[in-house]
Design an enzyme around this catalytic site. Structure first.
Site, short mmCIF file in Angstrom:
data_model
loop_
_atom_site.label_atom_id
_atom_site.label_comp_id
_atom_site.label_asym_id
_atom_site.label_seq_id
_atom_site.Cartn_x
_atom_site.Cartn_y
_atom_site.Cartn_z
N LYS A 13 97.27 2.29 9.52
CA LYS A 13 98.40 1.35 9.46
C LYS A 13 99.58 1.95 8.69
O LYS A 13 100.72 1.89 9.13
CB LYS A 13 97.97 0.02 8.80
N ARG A 87 95.74 -10.95 6.25
CA ARG A 87 94.37 -10.44 6.25
C ARG A 87 93.36 -11.57 6.28
O ARG A 87 92.15 -11.32 6.32
CB ARG A 87 94.15 -9.68 4.93
N ARG A 126 91.11 10.79 2.35
CA ARG A 126 92.53 10.49 2.09
C ARG A 126 92.93 10.87 0.66
O ARG A 126 92.17 10.71 -0.29
CB ARG A 126 92.81 9.00 2.27
N ARG A 159 92.82 7.75 -4.10
CA ARG A 159 93.02 6.35 -4.49
C ARG A 159 91.73 5.82 -5.09
O ARG A 159 90.65 6.09 -4.55
CB ARG A 159 93.37 5.53 -3.24
N ARG A 170 85.26 -2.94 0.92
CA ARG A 170 86.51 -3.18 1.66
C ARG A 170 86.22 -3.42 3.14
O ARG A 170 86.83 -4.29 3.76
CB ARG A 170 87.45 -1.97 1.51
P1 AP5 Z 1 96.25 5.30 6.46
O1 AP5 Z 1 97.44 5.35 7.35
O2 AP5 Z 1 96.48 5.41 4.99
O3 AP5 Z 1 95.34 4.02 6.82
P2 AP5 Z 1 95.55 2.49 6.51
O4 AP5 Z 1 95.12 1.72 7.71
O5 AP5 Z 1 96.93 2.23 6.00
O6 AP5 Z 1 94.45 2.34 5.40
P3 AP5 Z 1 94.43 1.58 4.01
O7 AP5 Z 1 93.14 2.02 3.36
O8 AP5 Z 1 95.67 1.79 3.21
O9 AP5 Z 1 94.30 0.13 4.46
P4 AP5 Z 1 93.75 -1.00 3.64
O10 AP5 Z 1 94.09 -2.11 4.53
O11 AP5 Z 1 92.34 -0.89 3.23
O12 AP5 Z 1 94.50 -0.83 2.24
P5 AP5 Z 1 95.77 -1.54 1.62
O13 AP5 Z 1 96.50 -0.54 0.87
O14 AP5 Z 1 96.48 -2.37 2.61
O15 AP5 Z 1 95.25 6.45 6.93
C1 AP5 Z 1 94.03 6.69 6.24
C2 AP5 Z 1 93.75 8.21 6.22
O16 AP5 Z 1 93.54 8.65 7.56
C3 AP5 Z 1 94.91 9.05 5.66
O17 AP5 Z 1 94.37 10.14 4.94
C4 AP5 Z 1 95.65 9.57 6.91
O18 AP5 Z 1 96.29 10.80 6.69
C5 AP5 Z 1 94.48 9.67 7.91
N1 AP5 Z 1 94.92 9.38 9.27
C6 AP5 Z 1 95.75 8.38 9.69
N2 AP5 Z 1 95.90 8.44 11.02
C7 AP5 Z 1 95.14 9.49 11.46
C8 AP5 Z 1 94.87 10.06 12.73
N3 AP5 Z 1 95.43 9.57 13.85
N4 AP5 Z 1 94.04 11.13 12.79
C9 AP5 Z 1 93.47 11.65 11.68
N5 AP5 Z 1 93.68 11.17 10.43
C10 AP5 Z 1 94.51 10.10 10.34
O19 AP5 Z 1 95.06 -2.57 0.61
C11 AP5 Z 1 94.38 -2.11 -0.54
C12 AP5 Z 1 93.81 -3.32 -1.29
O20 AP5 Z 1 94.87 -4.22 -1.67
C13 AP5 Z 1 92.83 -4.21 -0.51
O21 AP5 Z 1 91.52 -3.71 -0.55
C14 AP5 Z 1 92.99 -5.55 -1.24
O22 AP5 Z 1 92.29 -5.54 -2.45
C15 AP5 Z 1 94.47 -5.59 -1.56
N6 AP5 Z 1 95.28 -6.24 -0.52
C16 AP5 Z 1 96.25 -5.63 0.25
N7 AP5 Z 1 96.79 -6.51 1.11
C17 AP5 Z 1 96.13 -7.69 0.90
C18 AP5 Z 1 96.21 -8.97 1.51
N8 AP5 Z 1 97.08 -9.21 2.52
N9 AP5 Z 1 95.40 -9.95 1.06
C19 AP5 Z 1 94.53 -9.73 0.05
N10 AP5 Z 1 94.39 -8.54 -0.57
C20 AP5 Z 1 95.19 -7.52 -0.14
#
Ligand code: AP5
Length: 211
Positions: A13, A87, A126, A159, A170
Site C-alpha cells: 500500500k 481498517r 522491509r 520497523r 498484525r
Molecule cells: P509496503 O509498501 O511498505 O507495504 P504496506 O502494505 O504499506 O505495509 P504496511 O506494513 O505498512 O501496512 P500495515 O497496514 O500493516 O501498516 P501501517 O503502517 O498502515 O511494502 C512492504 C515491503 O514490501 C517493503 O519492503 C517494500 O519495499 C516491499 N514491496 C512492496 N511492493 C513490492 C513488490 N511489488 N515486490 C516486491 N517487494 C515489494 O500500520 C501500522 C500499525 O498502525 C497497525 O498495525 C496499527 O497498529 C496501526 N494503525 C494504522 N492504521 C490504523 C487504522 N486505520 N486503525 C487502527 N490502527 C491502525
C-alpha cells in the site's frame, strides 16, 4: 478521485501510494504514517497509539477517525488515497459520513491481493528510513549504501512491528477486522481486486488501469 487502497500488512500500500503521488499528483492519508509521526513527536496521542502498535494490535477507532477527519477538513477536495484506513467496519462508516459532510465521495476501493508467503517475505525484509520514512527491502530494494537512506542520508532500520512475533498479530488483526471490508465495498459497487504480485512497477500499471 478518492480511492481507498487496502490489503493485508505488507501488500504494498505504501509503495503504491508513493507511485500514485509521483505520477498522478494524488495526496496520501496513511494512518500508519500519521501514528508513527505522533509517536516520533511524543504527543499524547502517539504515546497512547504506541502501546497498540508495538503489539501489532489496531489503535482504537476513535483515535484514527479523529486524525483522518483533521486532515480531510484542512485539505478537502484533493485527490486522496486512503492508505491503511479504513481498517474496521466503524472506520468505513465514519469515512463515508465524513466524505458526505464535506461534499466529497469515494470513487474506488482497490484491494491489493498478495499471497501469504510473499507478505511474510516482504514484511520481514522491509527496512525504513528513521528520518524520512522511505521504504526499502533487503532483497528487492536495498539502499545503495548499507543502512543509509538514498533519499535523505538518514539511518535505515527495521520497523519495530516488523519483528516476526508482531507480524503474526498484525495479520490476525487484518483477517478479523479488515478482510470483511471487501464485502462492504463490494455491496457498494466500489470494490476492485488488483493483483499485487510482480514488481512494484507492474503492480502500479495494474492499479493505474483501475483509476
Ligand atoms: P509496503 O509498501 O511498505 O507495504 P504496506 O502494505 O504499506 O505495509 P504496511 O506494513 O505498512 O501496512 P500495515 O497496514 O500493516 O501498516 P501501517 O503502517 O498502515 O511494502 C512492504 C515491503 O514490501 C517493503 O519492503 C517494500 O519495499 C516491499 N514491496 C512492496 N511492493 C513490492 C513488490 N511489488 N515486490 C516486491 N517487494 C515489494 O500500520 C501500522 C500499525 O498502525 C497497525 O498495525 C496499527 O497498529 C496501526 N494503525 C494504522 N492504521 C490504523 C487504522 N486505520 N486503525 C487502527 N490502527 C491502525
Amino acid at each position: 478521485m478518492n480511492v481507498v487502497l487496502f490489503g493485508p500488512p505488507g501488500a504494498g500500500k505504501g509503495t503504491q501510494s508513493a507511485l500514485l503521488i509521483e505520477h498522478k499528483s494524488m495526496k496520501q492519508i496513511s494512518t500508519g504514517d500519521l501514528l508513527r509521526a505522533a509517536i516520533k513527536n511524543q504527543t499524547a496521542l502517539g504515546q497512547q497509539a504506541k502501546s497498540y502498535m508495538d503489539k501489532g494490535e489496531l489503535v482504537p477507532d476513535q483515535v484514527v477517525i479523529g486524525m483522518v477527519e483533521e486532515v480531510l477538513k484542512a485539505d478537502k477536495h484533493q485527490n486522496f488515497i486512503f492508505d491503511g484506513f479504513p481498517r474496521t467496519a466503524p472506520q468505513a462508516e465514519a469515512l463515508a459520513e465524513m466524505l458526505k459532510r464535506l461534499d466529497m465521495k469515494l470513487d474506488r476501493a482497490l484491494f491489493l491481493e498478495v499471497p501469504y508467503d510473499q507478505l511474510l517475505t516482504r514484511l520481514t525484509g522491509r527496512r525504513v528510513c528513521r528520518s524520512c520514512g522511505a521504504t526499502y527491502h533487503v532483497q528487492s530494494k536495498p539502499p545503495k549504501v548499507d543502512a543509509i537512506c538514498d533519499v535523505c542520508g538518514g539511518e535505515v532500520i527495521q520497523r519495530p512491528d516488523d519483528k516476526e512475533d508482531v507480524i503474526g498479530t498484525r495479520l490476525k488483526a487484518y483477517e478479523k477486522n479488515t478482510e470483511p471490508l471487501k464485502d462492504y465495498y463490494r455491496a457498494q459497487g466500489l470494490f476492485q481486486s488488483v493483483d499485487g504480485t510482480g514488481t512494484s512497477e507492474e503492480v502500479y500499471q495494474r492499479l493505474s488501469r483501475e483509476l
